[in-house]
Design an enzyme around this catalytic site. Structure first.
Site, PDB file in Angstrom:
ATOM      1  N   ARG A   1       0.815  -1.218   0.000  1.00  0.00           N
ATOM      2  CA  ARG A   1       0.000   0.000   0.000  1.00  0.00           C
ATOM      3  C   ARG A   1       0.849   1.268   0.000  1.00  0.00           C
ATOM      4  O   ARG A   1       0.407   2.313  -0.452  1.00  0.00           O
ATOM      5  CB  ARG A   1      -0.940  -0.015   1.218  1.00  0.00           C
ATOM      6  CG  ARG A   1      -2.120   0.919   1.042  1.00  0.00           C
ATOM      7  CD  ARG A   1      -2.907   1.192   2.312  1.00  0.00           C
ATOM      8  NE  ARG A   1      -3.230   0.021   3.080  1.00  0.00           N
ATOM      9  CZ  ARG A   1      -2.716  -0.241   4.288  1.00  0.00           C
ATOM     10  NH1 ARG A   1      -1.857   0.586   4.860  1.00  0.00           N
ATOM     11  NH2 ARG A   1      -3.076  -1.332   4.931  1.00  0.00           N
TER      12      ARG A   1
ATOM     13  N   TYR B   1     -14.489  22.666  -9.958  1.00  0.00           N
ATOM     14  CA  TYR B   1     -14.926  21.371 -10.469  1.00  0.00           C
ATOM     15  C   TYR B   1     -16.058  20.842  -9.571  1.00  0.00           C
ATOM     16  O   TYR B   1     -15.926  20.841  -8.343  1.00  0.00           O
ATOM     17  CB  TYR B   1     -13.714  20.446 -10.432  1.00  0.00           C
ATOM     18  CG  TYR B   1     -13.897  19.051 -10.943  1.00  0.00           C
ATOM     19  CD1 TYR B   1     -14.286  18.796 -12.252  1.00  0.00           C
ATOM     20  CD2 TYR B   1     -13.625  17.956 -10.115  1.00  0.00           C
ATOM     21  CE1 TYR B   1     -14.411  17.500 -12.717  1.00  0.00           C
ATOM     22  CE2 TYR B   1     -13.743  16.658 -10.583  1.00  0.00           C
ATOM     23  CZ  TYR B   1     -14.141  16.440 -11.880  1.00  0.00           C
ATOM     24  OH  TYR B   1     -14.257  15.161 -12.332  1.00  0.00           O
TER      25      TYR B   1
ATOM     26  N   ASP C   1      -5.958  23.215  -7.742  1.00  0.00           N
ATOM     27  CA  ASP C   1      -6.235  22.192  -8.756  1.00  0.00           C
ATOM     28  C   ASP C   1      -5.635  22.713 -10.063  1.00  0.00           C
ATOM     29  O   ASP C   1      -6.153  23.627 -10.689  1.00  0.00           O
ATOM     30  CB  ASP C   1      -7.753  21.981  -8.882  1.00  0.00           C
ATOM     31  CG  ASP C   1      -8.110  20.852  -9.841  1.00  0.00           C
ATOM     32  OD1 ASP C   1      -7.300  20.564 -10.757  1.00  0.00           O
ATOM     33  OD2 ASP C   1      -9.211  20.275  -9.698  1.00  0.00           O
TER      34      ASP C   1
ATOM     35  N   LYS D   1      -5.987  13.022 -16.778  1.00  0.00           N
ATOM     36  CA  LYS D   1      -6.098  13.873 -17.962  1.00  0.00           C
ATOM     37  C   LYS D   1      -4.769  13.887 -18.738  1.00  0.00           C
ATOM     38  O   LYS D   1      -4.463  12.926 -19.413  1.00  0.00           O
ATOM     39  CB  LYS D   1      -6.568  15.273 -17.551  1.00  0.00           C
ATOM     40  CG  LYS D   1      -7.731  15.265 -16.530  1.00  0.00           C
ATOM     41  CD  LYS D   1      -9.051  14.874 -17.159  1.00  0.00           C
ATOM     42  CE  LYS D   1     -10.157  14.592 -16.150  1.00  0.00           C
ATOM     43  NZ  LYS D   1     -10.511  15.665 -15.234  1.00  0.00           N
TER      44      LYS D   1
END
Ligand SMILES: *Cc1c(COP(=O)(O)O)cnc(C)c1O
Length: 395
Positions: A59, A113, A185, A210
């Site tokens: 992890r 967003y 962001d 993206k």
């Protein structure tokens, strides 16, 4: 305006430490849950140390994830470290959880967003954290909204759907003077077009889904922390159990190697198409940071090294049916969420539905375009057909 030579060189070399690659050009996919220790003493010693960049348990990552994380850190001069997340939203949520506690106050731009707004209005509110939405063009006026308990100013520049460019340095200056953390962001620009950490931002977030991935086939997020800001993010991220898979990180690193040249092409084609749309009588307005009429354009010129490939336009009249006729008639534009891949997309957008602090008025319905790597002339011809279908539907 384009990314300079240094950036192109950096996306090729960044994160390729020999320890992570073992001398292979691309670091191998190191998959792991269990890490085996030599003996009990080794196990005890490993658990007691900071596990960043050390094999401890799957992890916490392997060299595959660390290579991409280091690469993103290297693209941000002044950054301390980067953590990867299973999506851009997971990166946003983890950062806000790392910085906010019950009773705290958060500032978020009204152009943010939508899932960021949902998180603020949902889980954060439930945890006793209050959010105030602000005009993205507020600049140093943000000082008037800061309270005793304001802990975080969130920024997103340009804004989702409507592309207002924020005066990030002015807002950062207000935050620094008050000991408030800033979280940006930076998905639209990436560090190649907007060097967030250098401009004073504490935490910069990418939906790596993206442009980093670039091929519309992986969900991935990242947060890069400025010097001295990493520990808080790491501790909360570990508690939340956030981890990105080595396979996805590997695809992210593979995408990153071509990101500078892709961004240049996305940016050039998108601006050409935006300028063409501006000349069309069916189009009332084009919302693109590089166009002088875009709100905050002066900050784009001052702070950005270039534009990427996502922008919107507003139609001159018409409604839902006419907009659908336009979008449905397009051949080269897919209809779907997300963006940043090699293929073009068109999306009907209704920004007014998400506003609470400001009013967003439009002359007609709006469309967001993701400009892919197709020939821009083909895309323009396609849009010309789309606009003809729009006019025909209007009757
Ligand atoms: C897509 C997007 C995100 C979320 O990224 P996911 O990987 O889809 O979770 C965050 N911010 C912006 C601006 C985005 O466009």
């Amino acid at each position: 305006m384009s990314s300079d030579k240094q950036d192109k060189t950096r996306v090729v070399s960044a994160g390729r430490r020999k320890e992570w690659t073992q001398g292979i050009v691309n670091p191998p996919v190191w998959r792991a849950s269990t890490i085996l220790y030599d003996d009990v003493a080794h196990l005890r010693a490993s658990g007691a140390r900071d596990t960043h960049h050390r094999l401890f348990y799957g992890r916490r990552g392997t060299p595959t994830q660390w290579s991409l994380a280091d690469a993103l850190t290297e693209l941000e001069p002044g950054a301390e470290a980067t953590l990867l997340y299973p999506s851009g939203v997971a990166a946003i949520v983890s950062t806000l959880f790392a910085l906010l506690s019950p009773g705290d106050h958060l500032l978020v731009p009204d152009s943010t967003y939508d899932p960021t707004r949902n998180f603020a209005n949902g889980l954060l509110k439930r945890m006793g954290i209050e959010t105030t939405y602000y005009d993205p063009l507020i600049g140093e006026g943000i000082a008037a909204l800061c309270r005793e308990n304001t802990r975080v100013i969130f920024l997103e520049s340009p804004g989702s759907l409507t592309f207002e460019v924020q005066d990030v340095p002015a807002i950062v200056a207000v935050a620094k003077a008050r000991g408030i953390a800033t979280v940006l962001d930076n998905t639209w620009a990436t560090p190649l077009l907007f060097p967030a950490i250098q401009l004073g931002v504490d935490y910069t977030i990418l939906a790596a889904t993206k442009y980093v991935v670039g091929h519309s086939d992986v969900m991935l997020g990242s947060v890069t922390a400025a010097e001295g800001k990493y520990a808080a993010l790491r501790d909360t991220t570990y508690q939340l159990g956030q981890t990105a898979s080595p396979d996805d990180a590997w695809l992210g690193a593979r995408g990153l190697r071509t990101m500078a040249i892709r961004l240049e092409q996305h940016g050039r084609a998108a601006l050409q198409i935006a300028e063409w749309l501006k000349t069309r009588p069916e189009v009332a307005r084009v919302l693109h940071p590089a166009l002088p009429e875009c709100p905050g354009h002066e900050f784009f010129v001052r702070d950005f090294k270039g534009a990427s490939g996502l922008f919107s336009f507003v139609l001159n009249g018409g409604g839902e049916k006419e907009r659908a006729a336009l979008i449905d008639s397009l051949e080269h534009f897919g209809i779907g969420y997300s963006w940043g891949g090699y293929e073009s997309l068109a999306l009907p957008i209704d920004p007014q539905r998400f506003r609470t602090a400001t009013e967003w008025k439009a002359e007609g319905p709006a469309v967001r375009l993701q400009i892919g790597l197709e020939d821009p002339e083909d895309l323009i011809a396609d849009l010309e057909r789309g606009l003809a279908a729009f006019t025909e539907a209007r009757g």
